[in-house]
Design an enzyme around this catalytic site. Structure first.
Site, mmCIF file in Angstrom:
data_model
loop_
_atom_site.group_PDB
_atom_site.id
_atom_site.type_symbol
_atom_site.label_atom_id
_atom_site.label_comp_id
_atom_site.label_asym_id
_atom_site.label_seq_id
_atom_site.Cartn_x
_atom_site.Cartn_y
_atom_site.Cartn_z
ATOM 1 N N SER A 37 0.602 -0.894 -0.171
ATOM 2 C CA SER A 37 -0.450 0.185 -0.025
ATOM 3 C C SER A 37 1.080 1.205 0.275
ATOM 4 C CB SER A 37 -1.110 0.101 1.114
ATOM 5 O OG SER A 37 -0.095 -0.228 2.397
ATOM 6 N N ILE A 82 -2.342 -13.117 3.601
ATOM 7 C CA ILE A 82 -1.026 -12.615 3.131
ATOM 8 C C ILE A 82 -1.234 -11.587 3.858
ATOM 9 C CG2 ILE A 82 0.490 -12.471 1.205
ATOM 10 C CD1 ILE A 82 -0.734 -13.788 -0.735
ATOM 11 N N HIS A 113 -7.149 -12.218 -0.065
ATOM 12 C CA HIS A 113 -6.908 -11.480 -1.750
ATOM 13 C C HIS A 113 -7.895 -13.340 -2.731
ATOM 14 C CE1 HIS A 113 -3.080 -10.085 -1.451
ATOM 15 N NE2 HIS A 113 -2.941 -10.311 -0.059
ATOM 16 N N CYS A 124 -6.983 -6.450 0.077
ATOM 17 C CA CYS A 124 -5.462 -6.334 0.962
ATOM 18 C C CYS A 124 -4.745 -4.500 0.673
ATOM 19 C CB CYS A 124 -4.744 -7.232 0.509
ATOM 20 S SG CYS A 124 -3.497 -6.856 1.989
ATOM 21 N N GLU A 134 -8.506 -13.080 -5.885
ATOM 22 C CA GLU A 134 -7.563 -12.921 -6.827
ATOM 23 C C GLU A 134 -6.744 -14.217 -6.536
ATOM 24 O OE1 GLU A 134 -4.834 -10.505 -4.954
ATOM 25 O OE2 GLU A 134 -7.221 -11.051 -5.376
#
Length: 213
Positions: free
Chosen positions: A49, A133, A169, A79, A171
């Site tokens: 980030s 994660i 996540h 995230c 994805e």
């Protein structure tokens, strides 16, 4: 139009792969010019980030992206993307987009855990696979924020208007239902837009007919 995927850093390619599996159109956002393109929604991927926030500022994209989201552009943030949306980050005065009235804690599960997998509910969806994660979680949410997921007593997914944020996540799993949930939001918005356009066309036709006669 399609979905814009912020592609400055992080797991954007994985989001694109899920959109491909769902048959959704998408394009990458790498500059302020890309932000000017028409889009139905945007995905802010996981990653770092701090790095993403810096790149948004360096490339002159932060204010324009913030304005679009505040203007109602639907966003799915995972995230790091969730941290970008937050109005407040615990133990950090940095604010990136700040469009979601929440407080988040970075690396909330501790660096030593690294990552873990869980299953839980996401809104009305059951048994959703969640990959964490070095994940954050929400420590405070505004009155108008809807909790979508809680894992081990911690809020890990929430929705505020057209903004959907997850600490995990989606994805990185075979479960496409979180992305489909987001695409359904876009579909409902498009349907309302179409209905409004039809209504305006009919109203204009009626007005012209009234003037004529």
């Amino acid at each position: 139009m399609g979905v814009g995927v912020l592609a400055l850093q992080g797991a954007f390619a994985e989001h694109e792969a899920v959109l491909d599996r769902l048959g959704a159109e998408w394009f990458e956002i790498r500059s302020s010019e890309d932000l000017k393109k028409d889009m139905d929604g945007i995905i802010l991927p996981g990653g770092e980030s701090t790095v993403q926030g810096k790149l948004l500022r360096d490339f002159g994209m932060l204010d324009e992206l913030k304005a679009k989201i505040n203007g109602g552009l639907p966003v799915l943030a995972t995230c790091a993307g969730m941290i970008l949306l937050a109005e407040r980050i615990e133990d950090d005065d940095t604010v990136h987009l700040g469009t979601m009235p929440v407080t988040v804690k970075r690396n909330a599960y501790g660096r030593q855990l690294g990552s873990f997998n869980a299953r839980g509910t996401f809104g009305d969806l059951e048994d959703v696979e969640m990959e964490f994660i070095r994940a954050p979680y929400f420590t405070n949410i505004g009155d108008d924020v809807q909790v979508l997921s809680i894992i081990d007593g911690n809020i890990v997914a929430a929705r505020y208007g057209n903004q959907v944020a997850t600490a995990f996540h989606p994805e990185l799993t075979a479960d496409t239902r979180v992305h489909q949930y987001f695409l359904d939001i876009l579909g409902r918005i498009a349907a309302k837009r179409c209905s409004k356009s039809v209504f305006q066309t009919i109203s204009l036709f009626s007005y012209r007919k009234l003037i004529k006669y």
